[in-house]
Design an enzyme around this catalytic site. Structure first.
Site, PDB file in Angstrom:
ATOM      1  N   ASN A   8       0.866  -1.187   0.000  1.00 26.12           N
ATOM      2  CA  ASN A   8       0.000   0.000   0.000  1.00 26.12           C
ATOM      3  C   ASN A   8       0.905   1.240   0.000  1.00 26.12           C
ATOM      4  O   ASN A   8       1.489   1.576   1.024  1.00 26.12           O
ATOM      5  CB  ASN A   8      -0.894  -0.055   1.253  1.00 26.12           C
ATOM      6  CG  ASN A   8      -1.743   1.184   1.416  1.00 26.12           C
ATOM      7  OD1 ASN A   8      -1.836   2.023   0.512  1.00 26.12           O
ATOM      8  ND2 ASN A   8      -2.371   1.317   2.578  1.00 26.12           N
ATOM      9  N   LYS A  10       0.083   4.297  -0.283  1.00 30.54           N
ATOM     10  CA  LYS A  10      -0.564   5.486   0.306  1.00 30.54           C
ATOM     11  C   LYS A  10      -0.298   6.727  -0.567  1.00 30.54           C
ATOM     12  O   LYS A  10      -0.303   6.604  -1.780  1.00 30.54           O
ATOM     13  CB  LYS A  10      -0.101   5.678   1.759  1.00 30.54           C
ATOM     14  CG  LYS A  10      -0.238   4.391   2.581  1.00 30.54           C
ATOM     15  CD  LYS A  10      -0.093   4.599   4.051  1.00 30.54           C
ATOM     16  CE  LYS A  10      -0.222   3.259   4.765  1.00 30.54           C
ATOM     17  NZ  LYS A  10      -0.179   3.351   6.208  1.00 30.54           N
ATOM     18  N   HIS A 101      -9.639   1.308   5.159  1.00 27.93           N
ATOM     19  CA  HIS A 101      -8.354   1.492   5.836  1.00 27.93           C
ATOM     20  C   HIS A 101      -8.552   2.474   6.992  1.00 27.93           C
ATOM     21  O   HIS A 101      -9.323   3.429   6.870  1.00 27.93           O
ATOM     22  CB  HIS A 101      -7.309   2.016   4.841  1.00 27.93           C
ATOM     23  CG  HIS A 101      -5.923   1.983   5.412  1.00 27.93           C
ATOM     24  ND1 HIS A 101      -5.487   2.927   6.298  1.00 27.93           N
ATOM     25  CD2 HIS A 101      -4.907   1.108   5.239  1.00 27.93           C
ATOM     26  CE1 HIS A 101      -4.237   2.629   6.650  1.00 27.93           C
ATOM     27  NE2 HIS A 101      -3.867   1.538   6.023  1.00 27.93           N
ATOM     28  N   GLU A 103      -6.885   4.854   8.020  1.00 28.73           N
ATOM     29  CA  GLU A 103      -6.642   6.270   7.681  1.00 28.73           C
ATOM     30  C   GLU A 103      -7.860   6.884   6.996  1.00 28.73           C
ATOM     31  O   GLU A 103      -8.171   8.055   7.176  1.00 28.73           O
ATOM     32  CB  GLU A 103      -5.377   6.374   6.793  1.00 28.73           C
ATOM     33  CG  GLU A 103      -4.108   6.195   7.620  1.00 28.73           C
ATOM     34  CD  GLU A 103      -2.954   5.568   6.878  1.00 28.73           C
ATOM     35  OE1 GLU A 103      -2.951   5.552   5.629  1.00 28.73           O
ATOM     36  OE2 GLU A 103      -2.029   5.071   7.557  1.00 28.73           O
ATOM     37  N   GLU A 175      -5.735  -4.938  10.775  1.00 32.28           N
ATOM     38  CA  GLU A 175      -4.721  -3.898  10.934  1.00 32.28           C
ATOM     39  C   GLU A 175      -4.993  -3.110  12.220  1.00 32.28           C
ATOM     40  O   GLU A 175      -5.770  -2.144  12.203  1.00 32.28           O
ATOM     41  CB  GLU A 175      -4.767  -2.944   9.746  1.00 32.28           C
ATOM     42  CG  GLU A 175      -4.355  -3.566   8.439  1.00 32.28           C
ATOM     43  CD  GLU A 175      -3.687  -2.532   7.536  1.00 32.28           C
ATOM     44  OE1 GLU A 175      -2.581  -2.785   7.069  1.00 32.28           O
ATOM     45  OE2 GLU A 175      -4.267  -1.459   7.322  1.00 32.28           O
ATOM     46  N   GLY A 181       2.260   2.124  10.913  1.00 31.76           N
ATOM     47  CA  GLY A 181       3.269   3.177  10.773  1.00 31.76           C
ATOM     48  C   GLY A 181       3.940   3.581  12.071  1.00 31.76           C
ATOM     49  O   GLY A 181       4.451   4.694  12.183  1.00 31.76           O
ATOM     50  N   SER A 212       3.113  -2.142  10.607  1.00 31.19           N
ATOM     51  CA  SER A 212       4.554  -2.172  10.901  1.00 31.19           C
ATOM     52  C   SER A 212       5.226  -3.497  10.526  1.00 31.19           C
ATOM     53  O   SER A 212       6.117  -3.980  11.233  1.00 31.19           O
ATOM     54  CB  SER A 212       4.826  -1.826  12.365  1.00 31.19           C
ATOM     55  OG  SER A 212       4.476  -0.475  12.614  1.00 31.19           O
TER      56      SER A 212
HETATM   57  P1  PGA Z   1       2.658   0.213   7.742  1.00 36.89           P
HETATM   58  O1  PGA Z   1       1.216   0.453   7.098  1.00 36.89           O
HETATM   59  O2  PGA Z   1       3.199  -1.078   7.162  1.00 36.89           O
HETATM   60  O3  PGA Z   1       3.473   1.402   7.334  1.00 36.89           O
HETATM   61  O4  PGA Z   1       2.479   0.117   9.205  1.00 36.89           O
HETATM   62  C1  PGA Z   1       0.316  -0.608   6.903  1.00 36.89           C
HETATM   63  C2  PGA Z   1      -0.966  -0.104   6.308  1.00 36.89           C
HETATM   64  O5  PGA Z   1      -1.359   1.023   6.621  1.00 36.89           O
HETATM   65  O6  PGA Z   1      -1.617  -0.812   5.519  1.00 36.89           O
END
Ligand code: PGA
Length: 252
Positions: A8, A10, A101, A103, A175, A181, A212
């Protein structure tokens, strides 16, 4: 069984030129390990605007990589300024769509009700939704993880006719919000507990872990039974991303 590795991107990289460069680096790395593609399913989810270019580069590379989008709207067409439909994505040969997601839920106010409409719209176009669910740190500390996850699942998958056969067409990604992150991944033991819980509701969907993930911890989630990984930060580093693919394919 194929293990999914989904990158992903982003809101990255900042320009098309940088996105092409990233893909070229990923291609170069993957070409060192062609066997990975026989066993694993690799999906890249760049920003909407880069989808066409990245698709062209994938075709040129002859690598077996599929294309995913990071979101979409639930209507097919009409007065919805700024939105993108599943049909549009399909016409660009996109096969997967990340939905719900954290976010999108947190920053853009997406509700479970909206997400369930998106799930239906994506299935209608015969694309595969990658439905994300996860608890916040506060919810975990209050012992509400399972309740929150069950609730998100129930609401996002409401109105699915023929539940068993439809959910088989969905990928679920656990998640935990606090792990995204943060370099603070969910302990594989806790992640396994969640996996067993989710499996009770979704018998046939592949269930992925995200939050992560890097090349050091990737293996552990596959070892406890996850059928793939949704990777953010580490998918922007070609060597690291391909290393993850290599590690998981050594297990299958
Ligand atoms: P990350 O993000 O691997 O940077 O923690 C995962 C995600 O948001 O799908």
């Amino acid at each position: 069984m194929k293990i999914f590795l989904i990158g992903n991107w982003k809101l990255n990289p900042e320009t098309l030129a940088k996105a092409k460069k990233l893909f070229n680096e990923i291609e170069k790395e993957f070409k060192k390990f062609p066997k990975v593609f026989k066993k694993e399913k690799i999906v890249l989810c760049p920003p909407f605007l880069y989808l066409s270019e990245i698709r062209n580069l994938i075709l040129k590379s002859k690598l077996k990589i599929d294309l995913g989008a990071q979101n979409c709207f639930f209507e097919e067409k009409g007065a919805f300024t700024g939105e993108i439909s599943p049909k549009m994505l399909k016409s660009l040969k996109v096969k997967f769509v990340i939905l719900g997601h954290s976010e999108r839920r947190r920053i853009f106010g997406e509700s479970d009700e909206m997400i369930q409409k998106k799930v239906l719209a994506v299935l209608k176009e015969k694309l595969t939704p990658i439905l994300c669910i996860g608890e916040t740190e506060k919810q975990r500390k209050a012992g509400k993880t399972f309740e929150v996850l069950k609730n998100q699942l129930k609401k996002s998958l409401k109105n699915l006719l023929n539940f068993e056969s439809q959910t088989a067409k969905i990928i679920l990604a656990y998640e935990p919000v606090w792990a995204i992150g943060t370099k603070n991944p969910c302990h594989p033991k806790d992640a396994k507990e969640v996996l067993l819980f989710l499996r009770k509701f979704l018998k046939k969907s592949p269930i992925l872990y995200g939050g992560s993930v890097d090349s050091k911890n990737a293996k552990e989630y596959i070892e406890v039974g996850y059928e793939g990984l949704l990777v953010g930060g580490a998918s922007l580093k070609a060597k690291e991303f391909v290393k993850i693919a290599k590690f998981i394919s050594s297990l299958t």
